[in-house]
Design an enzyme around this catalytic site. Structure first.
Site, PDB file in Angstrom:
ATOM      1  N   ASN A 114       0.763  -1.236   0.000  1.00 32.68           N
ATOM      2  CA  ASN A 114       0.000   0.000   0.000  1.00 32.68           C
ATOM      3  C   ASN A 114       0.800   1.296   0.000  1.00 32.68           C
ATOM      4  O   ASN A 114       0.242   2.351  -0.240  1.00 32.68           O
ATOM      5  CB  ASN A 114      -0.930   0.031   1.220  1.00 32.68           C
ATOM      6  CG  ASN A 114      -1.910  -1.115   1.217  1.00 32.68           C
ATOM      7  OD1 ASN A 114      -2.684  -1.274   0.286  1.00 32.68           O
ATOM      8  ND2 ASN A 114      -1.860  -1.920   2.250  1.00 32.68           N
ATOM      9  N   TYR A 115       2.072   1.220   0.329  1.00 33.42           N
ATOM     10  CA  TYR A 115       2.819   2.472   0.496  1.00 33.42           C
ATOM     11  C   TYR A 115       4.034   2.628  -0.406  1.00 33.42           C
ATOM     12  O   TYR A 115       4.524   3.730  -0.583  1.00 33.42           O
ATOM     13  CB  TYR A 115       3.259   2.613   1.955  1.00 33.42           C
ATOM     14  CG  TYR A 115       2.114   2.928   2.868  1.00 33.42           C
ATOM     15  CD1 TYR A 115       1.597   4.218   2.929  1.00 33.42           C
ATOM     16  CD2 TYR A 115       1.539   1.948   3.663  1.00 33.42           C
ATOM     17  CE1 TYR A 115       0.539   4.519   3.761  1.00 33.42           C
ATOM     18  CE2 TYR A 115       0.469   2.239   4.496  1.00 33.42           C
ATOM     19  CZ  TYR A 115      -0.028   3.531   4.549  1.00 33.42           C
ATOM     20  OH  TYR A 115      -1.075   3.815   5.363  1.00 33.42           O
ATOM     21  N   LEU A 116       4.558   1.524  -0.881  1.00 34.61           N
ATOM     22  CA  LEU A 116       5.800   1.623  -1.643  1.00 34.61           C
ATOM     23  C   LEU A 116       5.525   1.646  -3.138  1.00 34.61           C
ATOM     24  O   LEU A 116       4.976   0.690  -3.679  1.00 34.61           O
ATOM     25  CB  LEU A 116       6.707   0.450  -1.287  1.00 34.61           C
ATOM     26  CG  LEU A 116       7.030   0.380   0.202  1.00 34.61           C
ATOM     27  CD1 LEU A 116       7.854  -0.849   0.514  1.00 34.61           C
ATOM     28  CD2 LEU A 116       7.761   1.637   0.659  1.00 34.61           C
TER      29      LEU A 116
END
Length: 549
Positions: free
Chosen positions: A506-508
């Site tokens: 979800n973030y990278l």
DNA sequence: ATCACGACTTGATTCCACCACC
DNA sequence: GGTGGTGGAATCAAGTCGTGAT
């Protein structure tokens, strides 16, 4: 509702009933078994199945369950069963333990049949057509009834999550498509054709009153495009972040308290990757907070701590009731402001009492279109990965280990935790044993080398020289193997309570990983499994090794 | 400004199939 | 051939953030 079998719920403490009344509620003896109506029995089984779970021992869980259970009972049952502590779910529990044993003992062929059936179901219901493309659906099954298990100290734990019927379900499909048929004898709640939303079906869940959706799988074009957009906004923030930092530093000196609070809040969000922290309805959910909802009791100010100045100690429960604990040295001006915000307040008062997430996001959006609090998390995570990768990747190290470490730095930043695997201690012990064995082998090899060397000094034969070389090689190899094991040990130890998956998914920005793989000749399969490769197909397609976040 | 609601992303846990190991 | 350890998929709860009514 189907009765797989009939149980006797043992209820003690009542006298024999002469005439219990209905056929479904049988005769009750003290402390003899009671046959329940189908509906009450099903709810009872929900509880019985969970019996060896810790939360069934919690008072709130029991109370909520019992209240909801009694509502499902017939009037007679309600008369008979009025004390939770007198109910014995033992027989039901044993039944389900037996069932799962039986399932485990099924023959290969039987299992194969089951597998085939689920595959058929997935093929029939697991896909939809969107803009002419066949797309995988994320969750195509309606959530079955059961007992609600919230995270943390949830006031609604144990409540009955009711069965969803076709009459509860709204179908959303295009005008010209063939509307899915409801099960025989049933009707959909509604069929609508709303192309401004992405969900295919929805219903209202009874415990929290929230809407649940059937949506597409992350591998779909729709989700992929959204994902790409998300990272593009985060990259835009990277270009703008210095200006924004200057902006909020100015806010720290504002004569408006609201602006000061906003300035400090954004500083936390930027520096610590805190979540925005929407306000929540009290008593409806577990007591958790994010940045804007921090209370005075969640931070402690230290003028000096461990040789550092102006340290803020955070201790609060965040999303999913995961504890956030951190001691952070902050800017002096921030420290002063915090002191000011805390003046004349009780521990349970809001730290940032003049602001909320709506206001904060509004001002962020003025600084940069599309900017909200969560963008900082994405930006911070992806930048951290990129930095760590370039810092950690070297020929000396195993490349995957470097990647793991970089990934871990992000997970720590975002406070992504997991409960340590049950088998953790044991598998560590096994590894330790392997290391000890390797060490012993190494010691032996070293001794042999020493001897070979001295032999060679005695008589300088070609044969002995080769022996020395051979032993040297052996020592070197063992040293490397030992080092690798030790590294693995460190890796695992460091990963004990850290969850890497969430940040990876979800973030990278996947393009960072794809570029890294290309640059260092690491096959993408080593970093992303099949599902992940499907989800990040867009990035794998478009990225070359020069990509920079 | 406040609120309720709706849609969507993020998150830990649980489940389950597979595979290395005895 | 059994088994236990593990990674990946499934599950579903819990966030974020926007909208529109009051």
């Amino acid at each position: 509702v189907s009765r797989c079998t009939s149980f006797d719920l043992t209820v003690s403490g009542w006298q024999k009933m002469e005439n219990p009344g209905t056929q479904s509620a049988g005769t009750l003896y003290c402390p003899h078994p009671l046959r329940l109506s189908i509906v009450a029995e099903e709810v009872a089984t929900f509880y019985a199945k969970m019996l060896d779970h810790e939360y069934t021992s919690k008072e709130i869980f029991q109370k909520n369950f019992f209240t909801d259970w009694r509502e499902e009972m017939t009037a007679e049952e309600r008369d008979l069963i009025c004390e939770f502590s007198k109910c014995d779910f033992g027989e039901m529990h044993r039944y389900f333990v037996e069932q799962s044993e039986k399932k485990k003992d099924m023959s290969k062929e039987e299992k194969e049949v089951l597998k085939e059936e689920t595959k058929k179901l997935t093929e029939e219901y697991g896909y939809c057509l969107l803009d002419g493309h066949k797309e995988k659906i994320g969750n195509f099954r309606v959530e079955p009834p059961g007992l609600f298990r919230g995270r943390g100290e949830h006031p609604k734990m144990g409540k009955l999550k009711k069965r969803i019927l076709p009459e509860d379900i709204i179908i959303n499909c295009s005008n010209d498509s063939k509307t899915p048929e409801p099960p025989k004898g049933h009707k959909w709640k509604e069929v609508r054709h709303d192309d401004t939303v992405t969900w295919l079906a929805s219903w209202v869940e009874n415990v929290q009153g929230s809407i649940k959706y059937i949506m597409l799988n992350p591998s779909s074009k729709l989700k992929g495009e959204k994902d790409w957009q998300k990272y593009e906004i985060a990259r835009k923030l990277k270009l703008k972040v210095e200006t924004i930092r200057k902006e909020y530093e100015r806010d720290w000196k504002s004569k408006e308290m609201k602006k000061r609070q906003k300035g400090v809040a954004v500083y936390f969000i930027d520096k610590l990757a805190l979540r925005a922290g929407n306000e929540k309805e009290e008593g409806e959910t577990a007591d958790t907070v994010g940045c804007c909802s921090l209370r005075v009791e969640h931070i402690t100010l230290h003028k000096e701590l461990d040789g550092q100045e102006c340290v803020v100690e955070f201790d609060f429960l965040g999303k999913d009731s995961i504890r956030y604990y951190n001691k952070v040295p902050v800017d002096k001006r921030v420290f002063k402001n915090l002191k000011l915000f805390m003046e004349n307040k009780n521990p349970e008062d809001d730290l940032f009492d003049r602001i909320n997430t709506t206001y904060l996001n509004k001002t962020l959006n003025n600084s940069m279109t599309g900017l909200t609090a969560k963008v900082f998390r994405t930006y911070n995570a992806s930048t951290t990965l990129q930095e760590q990768l370039s810092k950690l990747t070297s020929r000396m190290w195993h490349k995957l280990l470097s990647y793991n470490r970089a990934n871990r730095a992000v997970a720590i930043l975002c406070n992504h935790q997991r409960t340590a695997p049950k088998t953790f201690e044991k598998s560590m012990q096994n590894l330790q044993q392997k290391i000890e064995l390797k060490q012993k082998q190494l010691d032996e090899a070293k001794a042999e080398l020493k001897k070979a060397k001295s032999d060679y000094r005695e008589s300088k034969t070609e044969k002995l020289k080769r022996l020395v070389e051979q032993k040297e090689k052996m020592v070197k190899r063992l040293q490397e193997q030992l080092k690798k094991l030790q590294l693995q040990m460190t890796d695992r130890e460091e990963n004990k309570v850290i969850a890497l998956g969430t940040s990876k998914l979800n973030y990278l920005d996947p393009r960072i990983s794809v570029a890294w793989c290309k640059k260092f000749d690491v096959p993408i399969e080593k970093i992303y499994n099949k599902t992940q490769r499907d989800k990040f197909a867009w990035a794998i397609d478009m990225t070359n090794e020069d990509f920079e976040f």
